[in-house]
Design a protein around this motif. Structure first.
Motif, PDB file in Angstrom:
ATOM      1  N   SER A  25      31.464  -0.384  53.142  1.00  0.00           N
ATOM      2  CA  SER A  25      32.242  -0.518  54.365  1.00  0.00           C
ATOM      3  C   SER A  25      32.611   0.836  54.968  1.00  0.00           C
ATOM      4  CB  SER A  25      33.509  -1.337  54.097  1.00  0.00           C
ATOM      5  OG  SER A  25      33.189  -2.678  53.818  1.00  0.00           O
ATOM      6  N   PHE A  26      32.872   1.810  54.111  1.00  0.00           N
ATOM      7  CA  PHE A  26      33.249   3.127  54.625  1.00  0.00           C
ATOM      8  C   PHE A  26      32.062   3.827  55.265  1.00  0.00           C
ATOM      9  CE2 PHE A  26      36.239   1.955  51.349  1.00  0.00           C
ATOM     10  CZ  PHE A  26      37.445   2.147  52.009  1.00  0.00           C
ATOM     11  N   LEU A  27      30.865   3.577  54.745  1.00  0.00           N
ATOM     12  CA  LEU A  27      29.663   4.089  55.389  1.00  0.00           C
ATOM     13  C   LEU A  27      29.468   3.401  56.741  1.00  0.00           C
ATOM     14  CD1 LEU A  27      26.209   4.813  53.867  1.00  0.00           C
ATOM     15  CD2 LEU A  27      26.360   3.208  55.770  1.00  0.00           C
ATOM     16  N   PHE A  28      29.688   2.084  56.805  1.00  0.00           N
ATOM     17  CA  PHE A  28      29.548   1.359  58.062  1.00  0.00           C
ATOM     18  C   PHE A  28      30.523   1.899  59.116  1.00  0.00           C
ATOM     19  CE2 PHE A  28      28.138  -2.518  55.405  1.00  0.00           C
ATOM     20  CZ  PHE A  28      26.826  -2.085  55.426  1.00  0.00           C
ATOM     21  N   ILE A  29      31.738   2.232  58.688  1.00  0.00           N
ATOM     22  CA  ILE A  29      32.718   2.792  59.624  1.00  0.00           C
ATOM     23  C   ILE A  29      32.218   4.118  60.181  1.00  0.00           C
ATOM     24  CG2 ILE A  29      35.038   3.766  59.848  1.00  0.00           C
ATOM     25  CD1 ILE A  29      35.967   1.756  57.744  1.00  0.00           C
ATOM     26  N   LYS A  30      31.740   4.969  59.289  1.00  0.00           N
ATOM     27  CA  LYS A  30      31.250   6.284  59.710  1.00  0.00           C
ATOM     28  C   LYS A  30      30.098   6.144  60.709  1.00  0.00           C
ATOM     29  CE  LYS A  30      32.029   9.966  58.340  1.00  0.00           C
ATOM     30  NZ  LYS A  30      32.874  11.082  58.882  1.00  0.00           N
ATOM     31  N   VAL A  31      29.147   5.266  60.411  1.00  0.00           N
ATOM     32  CA  VAL A  31      28.003   5.077  61.305  1.00  0.00           C
ATOM     33  C   VAL A  31      28.458   4.436  62.619  1.00  0.00           C
ATOM     34  CG1 VAL A  31      25.794   3.898  61.600  1.00  0.00           C
ATOM     35  CG2 VAL A  31      26.374   4.923  59.391  1.00  0.00           C
ATOM     36  N   GLY A  32      29.376   3.486  62.537  1.00  0.00           N
ATOM     37  CA  GLY A  32      29.854   2.825  63.747  1.00  0.00           C
ATOM     38  C   GLY A  32      30.528   3.778  64.713  1.00  0.00           C
ATOM     39  N   THR A  33      31.308   4.720  64.181  1.00  0.00           N
ATOM     40  CA  THR A  33      32.008   5.667  65.056  1.00  0.00           C
ATOM     41  C   THR A  33      31.069   6.700  65.669  1.00  0.00           C
ATOM     42  OG1 THR A  33      32.568   7.030  63.106  1.00  0.00           O
ATOM     43  CG2 THR A  33      34.221   5.435  63.858  1.00  0.00           C
ATOM     44  N   THR A  44      31.431   6.628  47.435  1.00  0.00           N
ATOM     45  CA  THR A  44      31.018   8.013  47.217  1.00  0.00           C
ATOM     46  C   THR A  44      29.506   8.115  47.074  1.00  0.00           C
ATOM     47  OG1 THR A  44      33.122   8.538  46.127  1.00  0.00           O
ATOM     48  CG2 THR A  44      31.259  10.008  45.694  1.00  0.00           C
ATOM     49  N   THR A  45      28.923   7.221  46.315  1.00  0.00           N
ATOM     50  CA  THR A  45      27.470   7.233  46.123  1.00  0.00           C
ATOM     51  C   THR A  45      26.742   7.027  47.446  1.00  0.00           C
ATOM     52  OG1 THR A  45      27.724   6.341  43.890  1.00  0.00           O
ATOM     53  CG2 THR A  45      25.549   6.168  44.893  1.00  0.00           C
ATOM     54  N   ALA A  46      27.217   6.078  48.237  1.00  0.00           N
ATOM     55  CA  ALA A  46      26.576   5.798  49.524  1.00  0.00           C
ATOM     56  C   ALA A  46      26.715   6.976  50.478  1.00  0.00           C
ATOM     57  CB  ALA A  46      27.192   4.540  50.144  1.00  0.00           C
ATOM     58  N   GLY A  47      27.894   7.575  50.518  1.00  0.00           N
ATOM     59  CA  GLY A  47      28.110   8.700  51.417  1.00  0.00           C
ATOM     60  C   GLY A  47      27.237   9.895  51.087  1.00  0.00           C
ATOM     61  N   VAL A  48      27.103  10.185  49.797  1.00  0.00           N
ATOM     62  CA  VAL A  48      26.304  11.336  49.373  1.00  0.00           C
ATOM     63  C   VAL A  48      24.811  11.055  49.541  1.00  0.00           C
ATOM     64  CG1 VAL A  48      25.663  12.773  47.398  1.00  0.00           C
ATOM     65  CG2 VAL A  48      28.068  12.181  47.788  1.00  0.00           C
ATOM     66  N   LEU A  66      29.739  16.995  48.192  1.00  0.00           N
ATOM     67  CA  LEU A  66      30.627  16.517  47.134  1.00  0.00           C
ATOM     68  C   LEU A  66      30.924  17.660  46.176  1.00  0.00           C
ATOM     69  CD1 LEU A  66      31.959  13.873  46.043  1.00  0.00           C
ATOM     70  CD2 LEU A  66      29.991  13.658  44.525  1.00  0.00           C
ATOM     71  N   SER A  67      32.172  18.106  46.148  1.00  0.00           N
ATOM     72  CA  SER A  67      32.576  19.153  45.210  1.00  0.00           C
ATOM     73  C   SER A  67      33.081  18.501  43.933  1.00  0.00           C
ATOM     74  CB  SER A  67      33.664  20.043  45.830  1.00  0.00           C
ATOM     75  OG  SER A  67      34.786  19.264  46.222  1.00  0.00           O
TER      76      SER A  67
END
Length: 350
Positions: free
Chosen positions: A65-73, A302-306, A313-314
């Motif tokens: 869902s957090f990836l979807f938010i990022k792409v949507g914006t 985190t996995t999806a975002g990276v 990712l630090s």
């Protein structure tokens, strides 16, 4: 993030939760809510043997869902993303409501309380996450979402007189917020972290705690089904955002396919379909097992975002996330009930 993502912790108690709606209205944020209505979930059947698959699907949907938010914006304004999210989610739940031939609540009092719940559990936190991801990575947003149980425990001490924390839960609260400081790199002066975006993401998680405490105090024991209450809640959130969004945004000049699909997936899957999965899990394996999905969400986010968005990712991000999850787990721990004392040898009982 997820019932109407919000999956509220199954028991209208945020410390057991992050989806979204007053009743698990589907969303990653209120993961695994135990029914807070008076309705009794159906007993588990042979289908329960397949619950690990549904558990995995729910974890993936909410984690992404957090990836979807990022792409949507990337194609729409944050408020437009949020409006699309609750609207698509409401359509899914309303369709199921029609299929099951259930009705929306009729009591004006219930609608009034659900209006407040829709604001704190859907409209406001969903908007804050969307705005936050303009300046912070989706990985950080997913980790901030995991702090909802921490806020819930902290606020329940003040707002719920019957909820007295144990030493273990207080320790969990301290450990959890230590994890937040680790994620943000406090020893480096928070360099490289957008504090405004992070504050909005943490504020979104705080909203879930406020909303669930409100629900617990006002709607616990309702005779309406989770589906009926959650559908109403998402309808009200859609109405709220339909009024606000045109005041702060202009109509999109175009509807790019990828961001549009992301918003559709965020609403239909992450906020609508996820509720149906979550409630099914609670009914089949119980809220304790179902709420474990909460601990998989930041890992998947985190996995999806990276992997898919190539976000940096630090070392302190995953380490801090583990500390946050450990603290959240402690805040949700319950003292073991003391068993009945055994009679001493040579004594009798009446």
């Amino acid at each position: 993030m997820s019932t109407a993502t919000g999956a509220p912790t199954a028991s209208a108690d945020t410390t057991n939760s992050p989806a979204t709606t007053a009743f698990p209205a589907a969303d990653e944020h209120t993961a695994a809510a135990a029914p807070c209505t008076g309705a009794t979930p159906p007993k588990a059947t042979g289908r329960a043997r397949g619950w690990p698959i549904r558990f995995a699907v729910l974890s993936l949907v909410w984690g992404f869902s957090f990836l979807f938010i990022k792409v949507g914006t990337q194609g729409f304004a944050p408020l437009q993303v949020t409006l699309g999210r609750v609207a698509f989610g409401a359509l899914v739940l309303l369709a199921m409501l029609v299929i099951k031939r259930e009705r929306l609540p009729r009591s004006p009092r219930t609608w009034a309380h659900l209006t407040v719940a829709a604001f704190f559990l859907n409209a406001l936190p969903f908007s804050l996450f969307a705005y936050a991801e303009l300046t912070i990575p989706s990985t950080l947003a997913g980790i901030c979402n995991a702090t909802s149980p921490l806020w819930g425990m902290a606020l329940s001490v003040v707002a719920l007189s019957e909820d007295r924390p144990s030493r273990r839960r207080v320790a969990g609260l301290g450990i959890g917020f230590l994890g937040v400081l680790t994620v943000l790199g406090a020893w480096q002066g928070f360099s490289g972290t957008d504090l405004t975006g992070t504050a909005m993401a943490l504020g979104a998680s705080l909203c879930y705690a406020i909303g669930w405490i409100y629900v617990r105090r006002t709607l616990a024991g309702s005779r309406h089904s989770h589906l009926s209450m959650s559908s109403t809640q998402l309808l009200l959130a859609t109405a709220q955002l339909a009024v606000v969004t045109p005041l702060f945004t202009t109509a999109p000049a175009a509807y790019p396919v990828i961001p549009l699909l992301a918003v559709f997936a965020l609403g239909a899957l992450g906020t609508g379909f996820a509720f149906l999965l979550q409630y099914g899990l609670v009914a089949e394996v119980g809220p304790t097992t179902a709420q474990m999905v909460t601990y998989f969400i930041p890992v998947i986010a985190t996995t999806a975002g990276v992997a898919l968005l190539h976000e940096q990712l630090s070392w302190n991000t995953p380490v801090g996330a583990l500390i946050v999850l450990a603290g959240a787990a402690l805040t949700q721990s319950k003292p073991r009930p003391s068993g009945p004392s055994l009679p001493r040898p040579g004594t009798t009982t009446d």
